[in-house]
Design a protein around this motif. Sequence first.
Motif, short mmCIF file in Angstrom:
data_model
loop_
_atom_site.label_atom_id
_atom_site.label_comp_id
_atom_site.label_asym_id
_atom_site.label_seq_id
_atom_site.Cartn_x
_atom_site.Cartn_y
_atom_site.Cartn_z
N UNK A 100 52.63 44.69 30.72
CA UNK A 100 52.65 44.83 32.18
C UNK A 100 51.27 45.27 32.70
N UNK A 101 50.67 46.27 32.06
CA UNK A 101 49.36 46.75 32.48
C UNK A 101 48.30 45.67 32.26
N UNK A 102 48.40 44.94 31.16
CA UNK A 102 47.43 43.88 30.91
C UNK A 102 47.48 42.77 31.95
N UNK A 103 48.69 42.31 32.27
CA UNK A 103 48.83 41.26 33.28
C UNK A 103 48.42 41.76 34.66
N UNK A 104 48.71 43.02 34.94
CA UNK A 104 48.29 43.59 36.22
C UNK A 104 46.77 43.68 36.30
N UNK A 105 46.13 43.96 35.18
CA UNK A 105 44.67 43.98 35.16
C UNK A 105 44.10 42.60 35.44
N UNK A 106 44.70 41.57 34.85
CA UNK A 106 44.24 40.20 35.11
C UNK A 106 44.39 39.85 36.59
N UNK A 107 45.54 40.21 37.17
CA UNK A 107 45.77 39.91 38.58
C UNK A 107 44.79 40.66 39.47
N UNK A 108 44.50 41.91 39.15
CA UNK A 108 43.57 42.68 39.98
C UNK A 108 42.16 42.12 39.91
N UNK A 109 41.75 41.65 38.72
CA UNK A 109 40.42 41.04 38.59
C UNK A 109 40.37 39.71 39.35
N UNK A 110 41.45 38.93 39.28
CA UNK A 110 41.51 37.68 40.04
C UNK A 110 41.45 37.95 41.54
N UNK A 111 42.13 39.00 41.99
CA UNK A 111 42.07 39.37 43.41
C UNK A 111 40.66 39.76 43.84
N UNK A 112 39.94 40.41 42.94
CA UNK A 112 38.57 40.78 43.25
C UNK A 112 37.71 39.54 43.45
N UNK A 113 37.92 38.52 42.63
CA UNK A 113 37.20 37.26 42.79
C UNK A 113 37.57 36.60 44.12
N UNK A 114 38.87 36.63 44.46
CA UNK A 114 39.30 36.03 45.72
C UNK A 114 38.71 36.77 46.93
N UNK A 115 38.61 38.07 46.84
CA UNK A 115 38.05 38.84 47.95
C UNK A 115 36.61 38.45 48.23
N UNK A 116 35.83 38.22 47.18
CA UNK A 116 34.44 37.81 47.38
C UNK A 116 34.34 36.32 47.71
N UNK A 117 35.27 35.52 47.20
CA UNK A 117 35.21 34.09 47.45
C UNK A 117 35.66 33.69 48.85
N UNK A 118 36.58 34.49 49.43
CA UNK A 118 37.11 34.19 50.77
C UNK A 118 36.87 35.38 51.69
N UNK A 119 35.64 35.81 51.74
CA UNK A 119 35.29 36.98 52.55
C UNK A 119 35.44 36.72 54.04
N UNK A 120 35.45 35.45 54.45
CA UNK A 120 35.54 35.13 55.88
C UNK A 120 36.97 35.04 56.39
N UNK A 121 37.97 35.21 55.53
CA UNK A 121 39.37 35.12 55.93
C UNK A 121 39.93 36.54 56.09
N UNK A 122 40.06 37.03 57.32
CA UNK A 122 40.51 38.42 57.49
C UNK A 122 41.95 38.65 57.04
N UNK A 123 42.82 37.66 57.21
CA UNK A 123 44.21 37.84 56.78
C UNK A 123 44.31 38.00 55.27
N UNK A 124 43.59 37.14 54.55
CA UNK A 124 43.57 37.24 53.09
C UNK A 124 42.97 38.57 52.65
N UNK A 125 41.93 39.01 53.31
CA UNK A 125 41.28 40.27 52.97
C UNK A 125 42.24 41.45 53.14
N UNK A 126 43.02 41.42 54.21
CA UNK A 126 43.95 42.53 54.46
C UNK A 126 45.03 42.59 53.39
N UNK A 127 45.60 41.44 53.05
CA UNK A 127 46.66 41.41 52.04
C UNK A 127 46.12 41.83 50.68
N UNK A 128 44.95 41.31 50.31
CA UNK A 128 44.37 41.67 49.02
C UNK A 128 43.95 43.14 48.98
#
Length: 271
Positions: free
Chosen positions: A22-50
Motif C-alpha cells: 500500500x505504501x509503495x503504490x501510494x509513493x508511486x501515485x504521489x510521484x506521478x502527481x508531482x509530475x502532473x503538477x509540473x506538467x499541467x501548471x496552467x490548469x488551476x482545477x487540476x492543481x487544486x485537486x492534486x
Amino acid sequence: MTTPRGARKVRSELKNTAYEIFIGLLSILSIANLVLMYGFASDPSLQLILSAMNALFSVIFLGDFLYRLLTAPSAGRYFFRGFGWADLLASLPFAQLKVLRVFRLLRVVRLLRQVGIRAVGRTLLHDRANSALMTLLLLGILVLQFGSLSILAVEEDASGANIRSASDALWYTIVTISTVGYGDQYPVTNTGRLIGTAIIIVGVGIFGTFTGYLANLFLGPRRGGEAAAEPAPAADETRPGPTADRLRALLAQSEAASAELRRLLAETDGS
C-alpha cells in the motif's frame, strides 16, 4: 529469549506485507502527481485537486514515518542510515521535497525482494483481512483523485450542472464515498451518474470492510494472549483423557499376566 526478540526486529523492519505494498503504490501515485503538477501548471482545477491529494499523502506518509521510527530496532539507524530523514522531509507540505518519496519506494521494493514474490503472495492470501482493507483504502484514494477529476471533466460544462469547480468535485466525491450524500452537489449527465454509482459502490465496500475489520480486531478472540495468561490446570484436577485410560488398561493387562505367570509357576512347583 533471543529468538522472539530477533523476530520482533525483523517485523519492525518489514511491516505487514499488504501495508508495505500500500505504501509503495501510494509513493508511486504521489510521484506521478508531482509530475502532473509540473506538467499541467496552467490548469488551476487540476492543481487544486492534486494539491488536496498531496496534502492527504503528506499526512499518511508522516504517520508512516512515525510508525517506522517507533518500531525500528534502532531509531537512530533508521533515521540516519535507513533514510528516515528522507521520509520525514518528504512528508512535509513542500513540493520540492516530495521527490524524496522515491527513497520510501526503494525501501519497499528492497524489503519485498528479500521476502520473495511467492512468500508475498502466500502472505497476502493468508492475511486476507489486512489485504482487503489496504486494497479498499488504496481504491478509495484512487477514486477520490480520479473520481474528482472525472466528474469535473464530465459535469463542468454540462447544461444545468452544479459541479463546476474543483472544490465542487472534491466535495461531491468525499460526500459520496463516505455514503453521507447531502445532495447539494449531484451529477446531471448520464456519464456523471455512472461515475457517481462507482463512487458509491467503492464507498460502501470501504466502510463495510473497515467496520468488519474493527469488529474483528476488538471483539474477536485473542491469539494466544488469553491462553498464555490462563494457568494450566493441575494434573490431578483434570479429567482423565484417552492416554490415562490406555495406561490403566495396559496396567490391568500386565497385572493379569503376572497373576497367570504366578499360577503357572505354582502348578509347576507342585508337580
